[in-house]
Design a protein around this motif. Sequence first.
Motif, mmCIF file in Angstrom:
data_model
loop_
_atom_site.group_PDB
_atom_site.id
_atom_site.type_symbol
_atom_site.label_atom_id
_atom_site.label_comp_id
_atom_site.label_asym_id
_atom_site.label_seq_id
_atom_site.Cartn_x
_atom_site.Cartn_y
_atom_site.Cartn_z
ATOM 1 N N TYR A 132 -8.314 14.464 -4.951
ATOM 2 C CA TYR A 132 -9.117 13.197 -5.112
ATOM 3 C C TYR A 132 -8.976 12.567 -6.354
ATOM 4 O O TYR A 132 -8.659 11.430 -6.558
ATOM 5 N N ARG A 133 -8.586 13.600 -7.486
ATOM 6 C CA ARG A 133 -8.405 13.084 -8.649
ATOM 7 C C ARG A 133 -7.012 12.280 -8.915
ATOM 8 O O ARG A 133 -6.745 11.455 -9.388
ATOM 9 N N GLU A 134 -6.022 12.998 -7.997
ATOM 10 C CA GLU A 134 -4.619 12.333 -7.969
ATOM 11 C C GLU A 134 -4.578 10.971 -7.212
ATOM 12 O O GLU A 134 -3.777 10.028 -7.356
ATOM 13 N N VAL A 135 -5.356 10.735 -6.145
ATOM 14 C CA VAL A 135 -5.624 9.719 -5.378
ATOM 15 C C VAL A 135 -5.986 8.462 -6.485
ATOM 16 O O VAL A 135 -5.635 7.300 -6.727
ATOM 17 N N GLU A 136 -7.037 8.912 -7.173
ATOM 18 C CA GLU A 136 -7.614 7.805 -8.429
ATOM 19 C C GLU A 136 -6.630 7.517 -9.416
ATOM 20 O O GLU A 136 -6.363 6.348 -9.885
ATOM 21 N N ARG A 137 -5.587 8.550 -9.481
ATOM 22 C CA ARG A 137 -4.314 8.178 -10.445
ATOM 23 C C ARG A 137 -3.516 7.171 -9.870
ATOM 24 O O ARG A 137 -2.980 6.455 -10.427
ATOM 25 N N ALA A 138 -3.307 7.494 -8.629
ATOM 26 C CA ALA A 138 -2.335 6.313 -7.857
ATOM 27 C C ALA A 138 -3.128 4.987 -7.905
ATOM 28 O O ALA A 138 -2.293 3.984 -8.294
ATOM 29 N N LYS A 139 -4.313 4.987 -7.771
ATOM 30 C CA LYS A 139 -4.790 3.611 -7.910
ATOM 31 C C LYS A 139 -4.460 3.009 -9.536
ATOM 32 O O LYS A 139 -4.295 1.921 -9.715
ATOM 33 N N GLU A 140 -4.858 3.871 -10.451
ATOM 34 C CA GLU A 140 -4.486 3.540 -11.710
ATOM 35 C C GLU A 140 -3.182 3.177 -12.142
ATOM 36 O O GLU A 140 -2.869 2.282 -13.004
ATOM 37 N N PHE A 141 -2.116 3.726 -11.508
ATOM 38 C CA PHE A 141 -0.902 3.413 -11.610
ATOM 39 C C PHE A 141 -0.478 2.099 -10.875
ATOM 40 O O PHE A 141 0.574 1.618 -11.071
ATOM 41 N N GLY A 142 -1.256 1.545 -10.028
ATOM 42 C CA GLY A 142 -0.935 0.405 -9.188
ATOM 43 C C GLY A 142 -0.041 0.711 -8.054
ATOM 44 O O GLY A 142 0.569 -0.298 -7.655
ATOM 45 N N VAL A 143 0.033 2.034 -7.641
ATOM 46 C CA VAL A 143 0.779 2.228 -6.425
ATOM 47 C C VAL A 143 0.139 2.776 -5.300
ATOM 48 O O VAL A 143 0.798 2.827 -4.220
ATOM 49 N N TRP A 144 -1.057 2.624 -5.433
ATOM 50 C CA TRP A 144 -2.070 3.206 -3.994
ATOM 51 C C TRP A 144 -1.837 1.902 -3.002
ATOM 52 O O TRP A 144 -1.879 0.914 -3.195
ATOM 53 N N ASN A 145 -1.576 2.581 -1.694
ATOM 54 C CA ASN A 145 -1.674 1.475 -0.588
ATOM 55 C C ASN A 145 -2.642 1.854 0.389
ATOM 56 O O ASN A 145 -3.479 0.927 0.747
ATOM 57 N N ASP A 146 -2.853 3.170 0.984
ATOM 58 C CA ASP A 146 -3.869 3.225 1.790
ATOM 59 C C ASP A 146 -4.131 4.642 2.167
ATOM 60 O O ASP A 146 -3.360 5.768 1.881
ATOM 61 N N SER A 147 -5.359 4.995 2.709
ATOM 62 C CA SER A 147 -5.887 6.216 2.894
ATOM 63 C C SER A 147 -5.555 6.457 4.616
ATOM 64 O O SER A 147 -5.383 5.676 5.397
ATOM 65 N N MET A 148 -4.983 7.622 4.906
ATOM 66 C CA MET A 148 -4.527 7.989 6.186
ATOM 67 C C MET A 148 -4.694 9.554 6.529
ATOM 68 O O MET A 148 -5.145 10.192 5.872
ATOM 69 N N HIS A 149 -4.788 9.795 7.769
ATOM 70 C CA HIS A 149 -4.956 11.024 8.132
ATOM 71 C C HIS A 149 -3.589 11.985 7.467
ATOM 72 O O HIS A 149 -2.517 11.783 8.091
ATOM 73 N N TYR A 150 -4.016 13.096 7.062
ATOM 74 C CA TYR A 150 -2.938 14.164 6.463
ATOM 75 C C TYR A 150 -2.041 13.725 5.405
ATOM 76 O O TYR A 150 -0.998 14.314 5.233
ATOM 77 N N ALA A 151 -2.238 12.531 4.697
ATOM 78 C CA ALA A 151 -1.399 11.933 3.797
ATOM 79 C C ALA A 151 -2.094 10.927 3.023
ATOM 80 O O ALA A 151 -3.096 10.230 3.619
ATOM 81 N N SER A 152 -1.526 10.393 2.055
ATOM 82 C CA SER A 152 -1.982 9.081 1.115
ATOM 83 C C SER A 152 -0.798 8.331 1.099
ATOM 84 O O SER A 152 0.380 8.538 0.890
ATOM 85 N N GLY A 153 -0.890 6.895 1.146
ATOM 86 C CA GLY A 153 0.180 6.002 1.287
ATOM 87 C C GLY A 153 0.387 5.263 -0.241
ATOM 88 O O GLY A 153 -0.682 5.173 -0.932
ATOM 89 N N ILE A 154 1.554 5.372 -0.731
ATOM 90 C CA ILE A 154 1.962 5.016 -2.079
ATOM 91 C C ILE A 154 3.114 3.886 -1.948
ATOM 92 O O ILE A 154 4.144 4.486 -1.010
ATOM 93 N N HIS A 155 2.807 2.867 -2.422
ATOM 94 C CA HIS A 155 4.196 2.082 -2.287
ATOM 95 C C HIS A 155 4.595 1.189 -3.736
ATOM 96 O O HIS A 155 3.507 1.228 -4.630
ATOM 97 N N GLY A 156 5.537 0.567 -3.921
ATOM 98 C CA GLY A 156 5.762 -0.199 -4.902
ATOM 99 C C GLY A 156 7.298 -0.100 -5.420
ATOM 100 O O GLY A 156 8.048 0.503 -4.626
ATOM 101 N N ASP A 157 7.498 -0.228 -6.660
ATOM 102 C CA ASP A 157 8.671 -0.160 -7.116
ATOM 103 C C ASP A 157 9.273 1.173 -7.398
ATOM 104 O O ASP A 157 8.301 2.024 -7.613
#
Length: 201
Positions: A132-157
């Motif tokens: 959960y902490r690293e999911v929040e970090r992804a949002k802080e980095f601006g690369v968070w995309n979406d929640s999903m089963h068995y993974a978390s979506g990350i996108h960007g440059d």
Amino acid sequence: MEPTSCGTSPIVGFRFSLHPMSGNFISIIKSALKDTDTSNVWMQTDDVSTVIRGKQQHVFNVAKALALHAAKTKEHIALSGTFSAGCPGDTAGNAYLEAPDEPANQDDSKQYVSSQFALYPMNNPDYMEVIYREVERAKEFGVWNDSMHYASGIHGDIHEVFSFYETSFSSARSTKYPHLVMTVSMSINSPSHKTGAEDFS
């Protein structure tokens, strides 16, 4: 050489497979490997996958460079692999830990990446708190995309995505629970990338 105790090895590894969606896939893979400076990592390729091992910064640097070189063909590229640290079996290739700290590959080319990752903090009873902490970090980095089963979506440059992955990988390890596995899947130059990719052409 006998394996060391779990978590005592400083080696970070990444075993991955690169899949260009092209009839010219062999040339694309070989060119990406050739154009990437791998002098700071131990590397071995077989008929299924490639593994790179060494200092963390060099492993992530080489992984990003390989993906970026393959992406420059403008073909649809898929990459999937597993980062690991603290594995008790990591004993060979220790000489690469003497490599200089400066990353060997420097390339600021923009490239949109859509990806998914999953963290596995081994033997850590508070693993969900870490995730959960690293999911929040992804949002802080601006690369968070979406929640999903068995993974978390990350996108960007690609540079921002890899920066997040390396930071998250470091953060998810702890002195008490240093054995960590992180799986990553990437899609680059996909025809389905309608949102977000337009800023990276």
